[in-house]
Scaffold this active site. Structure first.
Site, PDB file in Angstrom:
ATOM      1  N   LYS A  25       0.828  -1.211   0.000  1.00 55.62           N
ATOM      2  CA  LYS A  25       0.000   0.000   0.000  1.00 55.62           C
ATOM      3  C   LYS A  25       0.865   1.266   0.000  1.00 55.62           C
ATOM      4  O   LYS A  25       0.608   2.199  -0.771  1.00 55.62           O
ATOM      5  CB  LYS A  25      -0.897   0.006   1.254  1.00 55.62           C
ATOM      6  N   ASN A  26       1.884   1.280   0.855  1.00 60.32           N
ATOM      7  CA  ASN A  26       2.647   2.517   0.997  1.00 60.32           C
ATOM      8  C   ASN A  26       3.620   2.774  -0.156  1.00 60.32           C
ATOM      9  O   ASN A  26       4.226   3.845  -0.239  1.00 60.32           O
ATOM     10  CB  ASN A  26       3.370   2.545   2.355  1.00 60.32           C
ATOM     11  N   CYS A  58      -3.981   7.874   9.849  1.00 55.41           N
ATOM     12  CA  CYS A  58      -4.175   7.281  11.179  1.00 55.41           C
ATOM     13  C   CYS A  58      -3.753   8.263  12.260  1.00 55.41           C
ATOM     14  O   CYS A  58      -2.746   8.974  12.121  1.00 55.41           O
ATOM     15  CB  CYS A  58      -3.352   6.007  11.297  1.00 55.41           C
ATOM     16  N   ARG A  85       1.741  14.595  13.214  1.00 53.36           N
ATOM     17  CA  ARG A  85       2.410  14.212  11.970  1.00 53.36           C
ATOM     18  C   ARG A  85       2.731  15.473  11.170  1.00 53.36           C
ATOM     19  O   ARG A  85       1.943  15.951  10.359  1.00 53.36           O
ATOM     20  CB  ARG A  85       1.543  13.219  11.199  1.00 53.36           C
ATOM     21  N   ASP A 125       5.224   0.360  12.040  1.00 52.27           N
ATOM     22  CA  ASP A 125       3.965  -0.244  11.583  1.00 52.27           C
ATOM     23  C   ASP A 125       3.805  -1.693  12.050  1.00 52.27           C
ATOM     24  O   ASP A 125       2.775  -2.310  11.812  1.00 52.27           O
ATOM     25  CB  ASP A 125       3.861  -0.189  10.045  1.00 52.27           C
ATOM     26  N   ARG A 164      -8.495  -0.134   5.471  1.00 52.23           N
ATOM     27  CA  ARG A 164      -7.688   0.868   4.755  1.00 52.23           C
ATOM     28  C   ARG A 164      -6.444   0.242   4.145  1.00 52.23           C
ATOM     29  O   ARG A 164      -5.938   0.720   3.134  1.00 52.23           O
ATOM     30  CB  ARG A 164      -7.223   1.970   5.719  1.00 52.23           C
TER      31      ARG A 164
END
Ligand code: EPZ
Length: 430
Positions: A22-23, A117, A122, A305, A397
């Protein structure tokens, strides 16, 4: 509202196919807007964050086709707006990748400020610093980041923190700047490298991705490409820890073992057996789990993560373990939920002191964010009795078909929507 109903107690056994990262996919989709030609991308994960970004791209005129669930063909030759003020996009962190991509290609971008999230403050100061160093003016107005430049000129940029997002964003803008850009203290995560490889396959000139120093020689145009996204190291790591926590025997397939070294090392330390082949890793947990200490760090360190997933394992291990979170300050929110399942964890600042317990017990819990949500599901799979997990939209997600993949490994987990569904599940699982 969708929830997961879980009956714990079955060791997970079997093979599981890992999807695209995903990232990596998020910045690659953003970077696809930097050419007028078509790009063909394989191994695209079918998860909510990706679909939100794809819909936002469609709304600014990007043509998209999905020949199958994991393939996307995009053409951004007719983009009709450089203002991306999309309600849905606010919810995903990666919305800001459109700033780097559109600024690089069109010298102008206005993009809604990112959400994502809630795992701590951030900041985006390093992104802004990088864009400004290339000659852009950057302001934040009415909830949008607005970046514009008459010319973008290569520069020497030192990142004060190793930031995945800032490295990626500045790399995209610099790809189409005039002359040479050097990014020092760059993030080294596999998805940074994947984006650089993708851009290079479109005609960019990027060297050093995966090291501290990335050098980018600007080009005037990028062309179409065909590209396959790397496997998701965090999805793989999550299933590897699911094997450990449920005392199972799981092989994750279609992975790059090198990307998983820190995860493998910790599984060995806590007493699991780990076997690697070219693109598979098998994790067997036949002995009681042992305590250890871990500190999250930028790649190649242990990933933030994966912090909730290892904590779930350590809370069932013999002895006292210490987990230190050094990337995000608010990433222990799930500990309250895990405590309701019987864990004994004391959080002091960015450190969790964990006293191992013998078992978890099922409870009604909520997923506070993506990775913590997945970790709580793993805890529930090892727990005695039934667990209901709420707020699973966070998990969706970033994990494709999470419950189906777990079912394939023998887990008793179902997606339920109503009390009646839950009662049916309860009857079925005894
Ligand atoms: C990416 O977030 C990932 N998100 C996160 O994954 C992951 O947890 C994180 O990298 C760390 O690996 C995406 O790729 C979409 P950072 P990002 O910039 O880019 C500070 C998941 O579960 N910082 O590397 O937002 C920041 O506060 C998600 O898939 C600044 O100070 O993370 C943090 O402490 C959650 N200024 C640290 O750097 C900046 O300008 C690392 O953040 C930028 C960041």
């Amino acid at each position: 509202m969708e929830q997961y109903a879980i009956k714990g107690g079955n060791p997970l056994v079997g093979d599981v196919e890992i999807g695209g990262a995903k990232n990596a996919a998020l910045p690659i989709l953003a970077a696809s807007t930097m050419t007028d030609e078509s790009v063909y991308i394989e191994n695209m994960p079918d998860v909510r964050d990706i679909n939100v970004l794809l819909e936002a791209l469609e709304r600014i005129g990007v043509m998209e086709k999905r020949p199958d669930r994991h393939k996307v063909v995009m053409n951004a030759g007719n983009i009709n707006s450089l203002v991306v003020d999309d309600e849905a996009l606010k919810k995903i962190r990666a919305s800001y990748y459109l700033v780097g991509a559109l600024l690089g290609k069109y010298r102008h971008a206005e993009v809604v400020l990112p959400g994502g999230c809630d795992i701590g403050f951030r900041a985006i100061d390093q992104h802004i610093k990088g864009f400004r160093a290339l000659g852009a003016s950057v302001t934040i107005e009415h909830g949008l980041i607005k970046a514009e430049a008459e010319r973008l000129v290569g520069s020497h940029i030192y990142m004060d923190v190793s930031s995945v997002g800032a490295t990626i964003n500045v790399m995209m803008a610099a790809t189409m700047a005039e002359g040479m850009t050097t990014i020092e203290n760059a993030a080294k995560e596999p998805h940074v490298v994947d984006l650089a490889n993708f851009l290079n396959s479109m005609g960019a000139n990027i060297k050093g991705a995966g090291t501290d120093v990335i050098r980018i020689k600007g080009v005037t145009r990028l062309h179409g490409t065909e590209y396959t996204i790397i496997p998701d190291q965090i999805e793989a790591g999550t299933f590897m820890f699911a094997a450990a926590v449920t005392k199972g025997d799981v092989t994750v397939k279609n992975v790059i073992p090198k990307h998983l070294e820190s995860i493998t090392a910790k599984l060995l330390e806590i007493g699991c057996e780990v076997e690697e082949t070219d693109d598979c890793i098998r994790v067997v947990a036949s002995k009681p789990l042992q305590h250890t200490h871990v500190k999250t760090l930028p790649y190649p360190g242990f990933p933030t993560d994966m912090q909730p997933q290892i904590t779930v394992a350590l809370a069932l291990s013999e002895g006292t373990s210490i987990v230190t979170e050094s990337i995000f300050e608010n990433r222990f929110k799930y500990v309250d939920e895990l405590t309701r399942m019987g864990a004994s964890i004391k959080v002091e600042g960015n450190t969790a002191i964990i006293t191992g317990v013998k078992r978890y017990t099922g409870a009604s819990i909520s997923a506070p964010d993506l990775r913590a949500g997945a970790a709580l599901v793993i805890a529930a799979l090892a727990a005695e009795g039934l667990t209901m997990v709420d707020d699973i939209r966070y998990i969706q997600r970033g994990y494709e078909d999470f419950h189906l993949k777990l079912q394939g490994l023998g887990a008793q987990i179902e997606l339920v929507e109503t009390e009646k569904d839950f009662q049916k599940f309860r009857l079925k699982t005894g």
